[in-house]
Design a protein around this motif. Sequence first.
Motif, PDB file in Angstrom:
ATOM      1  N   ASP A  48       0.993  -0.924   0.283  1.00  0.00           N
ATOM      2  CA  ASP A  48       0.580  -0.143  -0.333  1.00  0.00           C
ATOM      3  C   ASP A  48       0.729   1.501  -0.040  1.00  0.00           C
ATOM      4  OD1 ASP A  48      -2.777  -0.810  -0.041  1.00  0.00           O
ATOM      5  OD2 ASP A  48      -2.510  -1.589   1.863  1.00  0.00           O
ATOM      6  N   ARG A  49       2.026   1.424   0.249  1.00  0.00           N
ATOM      7  CA  ARG A  49       3.195   2.262  -0.117  1.00  0.00           C
ATOM      8  C   ARG A  49       3.637   2.975  -1.382  1.00  0.00           C
ATOM      9  NH1 ARG A  49       7.001   3.277   4.104  1.00  0.00           N
ATOM     10  NH2 ARG A  49       6.501   1.531   5.480  1.00  0.00           N
ATOM     11  N   ASN A  53      -0.943   9.595   0.207  1.00  0.00           N
ATOM     12  CA  ASN A  53      -0.479   9.587   1.345  1.00  0.00           C
ATOM     13  C   ASN A  53      -1.479   8.156   2.545  1.00  0.00           C
ATOM     14  OD1 ASN A  53      -1.263  12.250   0.938  1.00  0.00           O
ATOM     15  ND2 ASN A  53      -3.164  11.812  -0.384  1.00  0.00           N
ATOM     16  N   TYR A  54       0.309   7.359   2.129  1.00  0.00           N
ATOM     17  CA  TYR A  54       0.240   6.106   3.084  1.00  0.00           C
ATOM     18  C   TYR A  54      -0.413   6.267   4.789  1.00  0.00           C
ATOM     19  CZ  TYR A  54       2.005   2.241   4.941  1.00  0.00           C
ATOM     20  OH  TYR A  54       2.209   1.298   5.790  1.00  0.00           O
ATOM     21  N   PRO A 124     -10.841   9.177  -5.836  1.00  0.00           N
ATOM     22  CA  PRO A 124      -9.403   8.861  -6.236  1.00  0.00           C
ATOM     23  C   PRO A 124      -7.912  10.078  -5.762  1.00  0.00           C
ATOM     24  CG  PRO A 124     -10.817   9.089  -7.967  1.00  0.00           C
ATOM     25  CD  PRO A 124     -11.321   9.436  -6.728  1.00  0.00           C
ATOM     26  N   THR A 125      -8.316  11.323  -5.491  1.00  0.00           N
ATOM     27  CA  THR A 125      -7.685  12.272  -5.049  1.00  0.00           C
ATOM     28  C   THR A 125      -6.685  11.582  -3.579  1.00  0.00           C
ATOM     29  OG1 THR A 125      -8.342  13.718  -5.878  1.00  0.00           O
ATOM     30  CG2 THR A 125      -6.880  14.735  -3.955  1.00  0.00           C
ATOM     31  N   MET A 126      -7.980  10.666  -3.095  1.00  0.00           N
ATOM     32  CA  MET A 126      -6.918  10.811  -1.287  1.00  0.00           C
ATOM     33  C   MET A 126      -5.657   9.603  -1.458  1.00  0.00           C
ATOM     34  SD  MET A 126      -9.539   8.816   1.694  1.00  0.00           S
ATOM     35  CE  MET A 126     -10.093   7.414   1.049  1.00  0.00           C
ATOM     36  N   MET A 261      -4.034   2.529   7.643  1.00  0.00           N
ATOM     37  CA  MET A 261      -3.355   1.850   5.888  1.00  0.00           C
ATOM     38  C   MET A 261      -3.045   1.307   5.454  1.00  0.00           C
ATOM     39  SD  MET A 261      -3.099   2.972   2.523  1.00  0.00           S
ATOM     40  CE  MET A 261      -4.547   2.759   1.493  1.00  0.00           C
ATOM     41  N   SER A 262      -0.805   1.588   6.465  1.00  0.00           N
ATOM     42  CA  SER A 262      -0.344   0.935   7.266  1.00  0.00           C
ATOM     43  C   SER A 262      -0.207  -0.416   8.212  1.00  0.00           C
ATOM     44  CB  SER A 262       0.727   1.871   7.903  1.00  0.00           C
ATOM     45  OG  SER A 262      -0.004   2.237   9.713  1.00  0.00           O
ATOM     46  N   LYS A 263      -1.675  -0.550   8.292  1.00  0.00           N
ATOM     47  CA  LYS A 263      -1.617  -1.814   9.422  1.00  0.00           C
ATOM     48  C   LYS A 263      -2.734  -2.556   8.448  1.00  0.00           C
ATOM     49  CE  LYS A 263      -0.884   0.168  13.889  1.00  0.00           C
ATOM     50  NZ  LYS A 263      -1.158   0.089  15.483  1.00  0.00           N
ATOM     51  N   TRP A 264      -3.722  -2.208   7.262  1.00  0.00           N
ATOM     52  CA  TRP A 264      -4.513  -3.167   6.948  1.00  0.00           C
ATOM     53  C   TRP A 264      -3.827  -4.457   6.390  1.00  0.00           C
ATOM     54  CZ3 TRP A 264      -6.746   0.557   2.579  1.00  0.00           C
ATOM     55  CH2 TRP A 264      -7.443   1.764   2.959  1.00  0.00           C
ATOM     56  N   HIS A 265      -2.849  -4.391   5.804  1.00  0.00           N
ATOM     57  CA  HIS A 265      -2.364  -6.119   5.350  1.00  0.00           C
ATOM     58  C   HIS A 265      -1.883  -6.721   6.288  1.00  0.00           C
ATOM     59  CE1 HIS A 265      -0.683  -8.697   1.985  1.00  0.00           C
ATOM     60  NE2 HIS A 265       0.590  -8.730   2.885  1.00  0.00           N
ATOM     61  N   LEU A 266      -0.784  -6.077   7.100  1.00  0.00           N
ATOM     62  CA  LEU A 266      -0.159  -6.495   7.934  1.00  0.00           C
ATOM     63  C   LEU A 266      -0.125  -7.366   9.523  1.00  0.00           C
ATOM     64  CD1 LEU A 266       4.024  -5.213   7.168  1.00  0.00           C
ATOM     65  CD2 LEU A 266       3.094  -7.444   6.363  1.00  0.00           C
TER      66      LEU A 266
END
Length: 791
Positions: A48-49, A53-54, A124-126, A261-266
């Motif tokens: 997600d990086r 705006n991650y 789209p902007t976000m 978002m930094s935690k969504w995957h891991l």
Amino acid sequence: MLRNYFKVAIRALLKNKAYSLINIVGLATGMAVTLLIGLWIWDELTFDRYHKNYDRIAQVMQHQTWDGRKGTQTAVPVPLHLELRAKYPDFKYVVPSSWTFDHILAYKDNKFTKKGNYIGADAPTMFSLHMVKGSLQGLRDPHSILLNESVAKALFGEEDPINKIVKCDNQTEVKVTGVYEDLPANTELADVSYLLPWELYLTVEPWVKRSEQEWNNNSFQTYAMLQPNADFDQVSAKIKYMKLRHDPKDAAKPEIFLHPMSKWHLYSEFKEGVITGGRIEFVWLFGIIGAFVLLLACINFMNLSTARSEKRAKEVGIRKAIGSLRPQLIGQFLSESLLVALLAFILSIFLVESSLPLFNDLASKHLSIPWSNPIFWLIGLSFTFFTGFIAGSYPAFYLSSFEPVKVLKGTFRVGRYASLPRKVLVVIQFTVSVTLIIGTIIVFRQIQFAKNRPIGFSRDGLITLTMNTEDIRKNYETFRTELLGSGVVASVTKSSSPITDLYSNQIGFDWKGKDPNKQALFGIVAVSSGYGKTMGLQFTAGRDFSDAFATDSSAFLLNEAAAAYIGKKNLVGETIKWNGKDYTVVGIIKNVMMTSPYKAAMPTIFTFNPSWSGIITIRISPTVSTTQALSQIEEIYKKHDRNAPFDYKFSSEEYARKFASEERVGKLATFFACLAIFISCLGLFGLASFVAEQRIKEIGVRKVLGASVFNLWGMLSKDFVWLVLISFGLSVPIAYFFMNNWLARYEYHSELSWWVFAAAGLGALLITLATVSYQAINAALMNPVRSLKSE
């Protein structure tokens, strides 16, 4: 000086080609495994990086408490985003979103089904989409669509897609206002092929518009982006009880929070409202495996170098006698080690490039070597020199410590404990290898255990179609009648969820004798007549829904878990209230594995409500070939929905996908375990060769005195067998501890059996004997005259 070091190093490698090859191949394999794992870990850590705006994006989620247990879900009500946007200045953007579902896109003769979302105009902007054509503001037109490059290419070919009209689900015309770069595979939104405006969703689905006033309808998603100086935890504390304030009597006690978002995957797994892990556990697991596999390769180098110390003892003695200092000798041996490491690194790059297609297939990734990235080469070369130093440090310091007087007088002896470090290293090697073997067997046993679990329905010959268009919805009864009359279909039904998934959970149930403090949460599936027959459900009491019973519009089927939750015997004929309306229980079925096969079946109620059902399920006649049946089904389908592609799914394949994650871990573990064993055996082969060479005269004497080949084989093999048995003893408690904790993550899991450990130990022993026996038997068969003629 340095040039001389490498010149001598090259001569030493060429003089001992077999040992050099074993060292280089072993190290290269270890490095290749570490590089593959490194690429995999980097892909996981950079998930997600892609989004600029991650570090400020989050998903708005909620905790809910049912029967004393706190659960976490991504589904939230629509009015949530309206209030967040209006009353909380900490948010820069708040966007509502539908779930990612299949929709039909059509332009002229091109039509296909792709996954997409209805989403807020600021999305789209976000998410900082990279626009190839058009504008990030494209979704502000309520009849627009943004396509990714792949879909735009498939629909329009070389035509300019901007302002072209696309038909969605054969009913809504939308204008292409932008094309964005395909999202990379390592993003959570990678499956989203296009975006449609949220305002359009409110128009085409009236129930969504009504949901804007319904705080208890958790059927949507909400994403948000904070202002630059806002903090996730602080904002979560502010919004925690906003939903409860609108309904203080809500028994679920909802708590709203932000999941970055930094935690969504891991970090995606929650227990009792607290993050307990997720993919990060695999990152640590494979990182540790990579480090250990590289350690195994380094151990090989150390073992073979120290084992050959007697061969180089005179060289060290002469060098010291003519003035070489110990630091110079250390430099010489480290240069040899670094040369081996450099050659191994070059070979490992080749191995990684060759194996990446297989590895990507196993790991379901899209990894590649970043050839043009200087950081990769800097890390790679640093890693190589570090490996070379670690692998060569022990031999360098050990060999350089020999005393020249003893060596040159011939009185130098390595001592009875000289081989102890080598034995310790072999034990470490096989402890790691046996632990990996045990872990791999247990992972596959757990997968098989879940696969063998009764699933409550018959998968064979079952296909599903999604009713995306109004044509197929209106023509369903005619379509069904023609299918049944074709002779290729045994039965047809429709439902609100496929048999392999559960789309909706509901509350508001009541029955006689229910504990008033108990808030019942049931999975709910709306179905049509013949549902039980089509799915092959197993009835323990009562009957299936049928058009012959007009009262079935107020009837329920319950699975065993729901019946057990209610806690009554002979529920058939009993009345259950749902949102104030009475329903009669007409049947009880065995639990169907609609959700995770590793968890207990969720209490589920099936209600007769054809109008709420959007999934068609067809059972192909067992007397007809699948190819013939699909051809005829498609022909009939096209008669009733000419403008939609015939996209179907096999229920057996959809159910098999539930095991994909665990099977992937199992395959990767097998891959790494095999390479670990290969590296260990490579070192063992070299070590056995050296031991046989070292004892060649002893073997000759024993043969002359009458020793048999079997006796000599046993003599040369027993030391290695003992080392493997010690390794097995160490690996059992280690494997038991880690695998027992891993199995505890699953509600439905297999037990640890003694035979798994015994099989792994026996396998390691047989592999060891096979590896050592070649050298041992060769030495035992050698003519003693050759080894004793110089004595």
